[in-house]
Design an enzyme around this catalytic site. Structure first.
Site, PDB file in Angstrom:
ATOM      1  N   GLU A   4      34.949  -0.966 -25.697  1.00  0.00           N
ATOM      2  CA  GLU A   4      35.535  -0.938 -26.369  1.00  0.00           C
ATOM      3  C   GLU A   4      35.167  -1.051 -27.830  1.00  0.00           C
ATOM      4  OE1 GLU A   4      38.258   0.994 -27.881  1.00  0.00           O
ATOM      5  OE2 GLU A   4      38.189  -0.826 -28.316  1.00  0.00           O
ATOM      6  N   ASP A  51      36.338  -6.542 -23.252  1.00  0.00           N
ATOM      7  CA  ASP A  51      36.120  -7.131 -24.478  1.00  0.00           C
ATOM      8  C   ASP A  51      36.876  -6.925 -25.728  1.00  0.00           C
ATOM      9  OD1 ASP A  51      35.823  -3.949 -24.523  1.00  0.00           O
ATOM     10  OD2 ASP A  51      34.759  -4.383 -26.489  1.00  0.00           O
TER      11      ASP A  51
HETATM   12 ZN    ZN Z   1      40.519  -2.994 -30.385  1.00  0.00          ZN
HETATM   13 ZN    ZN Z   2      41.288  -1.689 -27.596  1.00  0.00          ZN
END
Ligand code: ZN
Ligand code: ZN
Length: 440
Positions: free
Chosen positions: A126, A63
């Protein structure tokens, strides 16, 4: 594009279509290359090779942040100019992630004997809540050791703890001067760039303008004051910064309280303004607040006074303090020390936080990663502690390792994010050797 988009979330794509597509694309590449793969709920997946009781994990994420404005090239059409590749994700974390993946592929294709299982685990959230990695650790056994290619070389073997505390105040106040409202700060982990207050009192707009002009001439801030129906509205502007390094910012809210504290406010208003102006102002290491602590390895506790909400009509007014704390401090002691402050009616802590994470520099994995880095770059390896959080903290023996080299221009999360193509090759070589040294 593979940023989280809750507005397009479905049962099949819980974070929206982008993260899912990035994950399935990665797994298809790994399958093409002969790895065993698994997709867990379209949230997290892994490529696996090798056998053994121990598992080495490499923790990357596919992501990314939304592109935002200001790009000179299409953020989703990687473009190489002068040896630099431009696209969203090339430095955070698709570029470093693929460099590590190719390091693993090199080890695989050389047919080297693997004495451990290796899992290349790819998260899809994340940048927000780590939903994917959390799911992984719910349903899969925790790997023994590992690293995340999502920060910088030489490595990051320590991450401070992170918790937000809230000081609570009532609002009712009546005096010559009366505080109607006081607000500043957008996020607990950012230094407030500005803050505003509404108040009434026996002073003219002209006098107030003169006092504000004096104040800003002596301080590193700017400000404005207006009046409407007898209510003064004052705004102070400072400078924002990341909350893990509050000393790099100029906190508009604490300066506003400092300015207002010269007037004769009473009751809850005085309590609220005094604690900001006398205690929290410039107290980046919580010395006046009474929580200062320095660990010889992990450095000092930091405190960011991040969000301020006060309304005369409210019984529930708060100041949010974001702490980054080293080993040797715990959240109970933070709360207990804040309860000793005079003024707040109560202290509470945020539900979510991180405890400090530290892998000693003499851990064999850390020694191996540093020696491979030294051999490949000719540079000196050393430990690094940060206030932020990486996937490294998910493993007891987990660190962040690359892929930014010393002197690198950090464009993560920014427009025109780029990485030096040569750096990706250098990183892949380091990862290949490091993986081999850790599993041989
Ligand atoms: Zn980042
Ligand atoms: Zn990262």
């Amino acid at each position: 594009p593979s940023f989280r988009d809750d507005s397009q979330a479905t049962d099949d794509a819980p974070l929206g279509p982008g993260p899912k597509q990035a994950l399935t694309t990665f797994l298809a590449i790994a399958e093409r290359d002969g790895f065993k793969t698994k997709n867990i709920d379209n949230l997290v997946g892994y490529a696996e090779i090798g056998e053994g009781d121990e598992t080495l994990a490499i923790l990357a994420h596919v992501d990314e942040m939304p592109a935002g404005n200001g790009w000179d090239t299409d953020p989703f059409e990687p473009t190489i100019k002068d040896g630099k590749m431009y696209a969203r994700g090339v430095s955070d974390d698709k570029g470093p992630g693929m460099a590590a993946y190719y390091g693993l592929k090199i080890v695989k294709e050389l047919g080297l004997k693997l004495n451990k299982k290796i899992r290349f685990i790819v998260g899809t959230d994340e940048e927000s809540n780590w939903t994917g990695m959390k799911r992984y650790f719910e349903v899969e056994p925790a790997p023994t050791l590992g690293f995340s290619p999502d920060a910088m070389f030489p490595l990051i073997n320590g991450e401070k703890g992170n918790i937000t505390a809230y000081l609570h105040f009532e609002g009712q106040n009546d005096g010559d001067f009366s505080l109607v409202s006081f607000n500043g700060g957008l996020r607990e982990n950012m230094v407030p760039e500005s803050a505003s207050a509404d108040f009434t009192g026996p002073i003219t707009l002209k006098e107030l303008e003169a006092k504000l002009a004096d104040f800003v001439s002596e301080q590193e801030v700017t400000g404005q004051v207006t009046e409407e129906a007898g209510v003064f509205h004052v705004t102070i502007h400072g400078k924002s910064a990341h909350g893990m390094m509050p000393q790099n910012g100029i906190n508009g809210a604490t300066y506003l309280a400092l300015f207002l504290s010269q007037f004769d406010f009473q009751g809850n208003a005085k309590t609220y303004l005094d604690i900001i102006a006398e205690t929290l102002h410039k107290d980046f290491f919580a010395e006046k607040t009474g929580l200062a602590y320095t660990d010889p390895k992990m450095g000092e506790l930091t405190m960011n006074a991040g969000v301020f909400n006060f309304s005369k009509e409210s019984e529930e007014n708060t100041i949010a303090l974001n702490f980054r704390y080293p080993q040797g401090v715990d959240t109970d002691s933070i709360k207990a020390d804040l309860e000793k402050l005079e003024g707040p009616k109560a202290v509470s802590l945020s539900e979510h936080g991180h405890v400090p994470h530290y892998v000693p520099v003499d851990d064999p994995m850390v020694e191996t990663l540093l020696s491979v880095y030294e051999k490949q770059t000719g540079l000196k390896g050393h430990e690094q502690i940060i206030g932020g959080g990486t996937f490294g903290r998910l493993l007891k023996r987990g660190v962040a390792y690359g892929a930014m080299f010393p002197g690198y221009v950090n464009t993560m999360h920014q427009a025109n994010e780029f990485t030096e193509v040569e750096d990706l090759y250098r990183a892949a070589a380091i990862y290949a050797e490091a993986i081999y040294e850790l599993i041989k």
